[in-house]
Design a protein around this motif. Sequence first.
Motif, PDB file in Angstrom:
ATOM      1  N   UNK A  74      75.264  77.197 -46.533  1.00 45.04           N
ATOM      2  CA  UNK A  74      75.392  75.743 -46.505  1.00 45.04           C
ATOM      3  C   UNK A  74      75.078  75.228 -45.113  1.00 45.04           C
ATOM      4  N   UNK A  75      74.723  73.946 -45.020  1.00 42.56           N
ATOM      5  CA  UNK A  75      74.228  73.399 -43.761  1.00 42.56           C
ATOM      6  C   UNK A  75      74.474  71.884 -43.715  1.00 42.56           C
ATOM      7  N   UNK A  76      74.189  71.322 -42.542  1.00 39.53           N
ATOM      8  CA  UNK A  76      74.231  69.872 -42.318  1.00 39.53           C
ATOM      9  C   UNK A  76      75.588  69.256 -42.688  1.00 39.53           C
ATOM     10  N   UNK A  77      76.642  69.817 -42.122  1.00 40.77           N
ATOM     11  CA  UNK A  77      77.975  69.275 -42.355  1.00 40.77           C
ATOM     12  C   UNK A  77      78.147  67.979 -41.556  1.00 40.77           C
ATOM     13  N   UNK A  78      78.635  66.946 -42.231  1.00 40.85           N
ATOM     14  CA  UNK A  78      78.890  65.664 -41.571  1.00 40.85           C
ATOM     15  C   UNK A  78      80.202  65.084 -42.079  1.00 40.85           C
ATOM     16  N   UNK A  79      80.859  64.326 -41.212  1.00 41.51           N
ATOM     17  CA  UNK A  79      82.093  63.654 -41.605  1.00 41.51           C
ATOM     18  C   UNK A  79      81.965  62.173 -41.285  1.00 41.51           C
ATOM     19  N   UNK A  80      82.414  61.338 -42.206  1.00 35.12           N
ATOM     20  CA  UNK A  80      82.370  59.885 -42.042  1.00 35.12           C
ATOM     21  C   UNK A  80      83.756  59.330 -42.329  1.00 35.12           C
ATOM     22  N   UNK A  81      84.289  58.573 -41.398  1.00 34.31           N
ATOM     23  CA  UNK A  81      85.583  57.928 -41.588  1.00 34.31           C
ATOM     24  C   UNK A  81      85.373  56.653 -42.398  1.00 34.31           C
ATOM     25  N   UNK A  82      85.943  56.594 -43.587  1.00 33.77           N
ATOM     26  CA  UNK A  82      85.751  55.453 -44.473  1.00 33.77           C
ATOM     27  C   UNK A  82      86.671  54.304 -44.080  1.00 33.77           C
ATOM     28  N   UNK A  83      87.963  54.548 -44.040  1.00 30.92           N
ATOM     29  CA  UNK A  83      88.898  53.518 -43.590  1.00 30.92           C
ATOM     30  C   UNK A  83      90.194  54.169 -43.132  1.00 30.92           C
ATOM     31  N   UNK A  84      90.978  53.402 -42.374  1.00 29.27           N
ATOM     32  CA  UNK A  84      92.230  53.879 -41.799  1.00 29.27           C
ATOM     33  C   UNK A  84      93.305  52.824 -42.023  1.00 29.27           C
ATOM     34  N   UNK A  85      94.459  53.260 -42.463  1.00 29.31           N
ATOM     35  CA  UNK A  85      95.635  52.397 -42.529  1.00 29.31           C
ATOM     36  C   UNK A  85      96.625  52.878 -41.475  1.00 29.31           C
ATOM     37  N   UNK A  86      97.068  51.952 -40.617  1.00 29.48           N
ATOM     38  CA  UNK A  86      98.031  52.269 -39.565  1.00 29.48           C
ATOM     39  C   UNK A  86      99.300  51.469 -39.837  1.00 29.48           C
ATOM     40  N   UNK A  87     100.354  52.181 -40.237  1.00 30.63           N
ATOM     41  CA  UNK A  87     101.607  51.539 -40.626  1.00 30.63           C
ATOM     42  C   UNK A  87     102.634  51.783 -39.527  1.00 30.63           C
ATOM     43  N   UNK A  88     103.116  50.726 -38.864  1.00 26.72           N
ATOM     44  CA  UNK A  88     104.095  50.915 -37.783  1.00 26.72           C
ATOM     45  C   UNK A  88     105.382  51.571 -38.292  1.00 26.72           C
ATOM     46  N   UNK A  89     105.970  52.404 -37.420  1.00 20.48           N
ATOM     47  CA  UNK A  89     107.263  53.019 -37.695  1.00 20.48           C
ATOM     48  C   UNK A  89     108.309  52.233 -36.912  1.00 20.48           C
ATOM     49  N   UNK A  90     109.244  51.601 -37.625  1.00 18.63           N
ATOM     50  CA  UNK A  90     110.121  50.599 -37.042  1.00 18.63           C
ATOM     51  C   UNK A  90     110.913  51.067 -35.841  1.00 18.63           C
ATOM     52  N   UNK A  91     111.517  52.252 -35.914  1.00 18.79           N
ATOM     53  CA  UNK A  91     112.391  52.708 -34.839  1.00 18.79           C
ATOM     54  C   UNK A  91     111.676  53.536 -33.783  1.00 18.79           C
TER      55      UNK A  91
END
Length: 254
Positions: A74-91
């Motif tokens: 296998x060859x030509x491995x690529x990674x693409x970040x589609x979306x990110x959710x960042x949820x604050x931690x209250x404490x």
Amino acid sequence: MSIKFKKFIPRPGLVNKQGRLPDPSELVCIEVPKVFDQCLIKRCLTYGAGPDTDTTDCELRSNPLINPKRYISSRNFKITLIDVDKIPIGNSPGFKKIILNYLITFYADFIDYDGLTRSEFFEINRTDIIGKFYCPDSVSQATTSLDDDLCDNNLIKLEMVADVLRGDLLTDKNGDEVLDITLGYYIVVKCELLVQLLIPAYDYCPNIRIACEDEPEEDPCEVFEKAPVPKFYPDQNLEPLFPDCDSSDDNDLN
């Protein structure tokens, strides 16, 4: 003792002797992405029907293949970040729960019974959750002259090393020949924030005065004539007949 600046040619290189560099010519302010936190995602995935898990993925089976004979690589491995959710931690100020959606793509090559090399394209959609990740928000807000909207200085970055550990040609329940992939990968998740750093500097890097060289074409027979004679046999895996001599052995001989 450091050398004088007039005798120093600023250029990239290893700092192999401490205290030999001259004092910097200035302190400069640069704007760079700084890593605030990072962690590792390690996965070994095989094909599995149904919802994806930490060890299976339903997209690791190819479409029906025509007369496949043997999987190659296998060859030509690529990674693409589609979306990110960042949820604050209250404490925990600055810490967030991170939900990553990303896509891994690669080509798998195989040989058919006609001796032709063919390729199958794989797209692996994955979701991973990082329970606690230090990813603070920027205190300041930035904008550019090209866009009136505020820029998000807080970035999530993915770096990946991946390989196919095994490729299995088999017949599925419909009677079609398919390729099942065992995929192993490492992903480093980084939280980067665009910041200003104060660093010592010497000057701009000097202009390169060495012209680029062309690689001359050589006659293959001349290259062959100059090459050393290869080994005709592999190295032997032998153990020593006797233990290493030490001082006591030398005294015994005397």
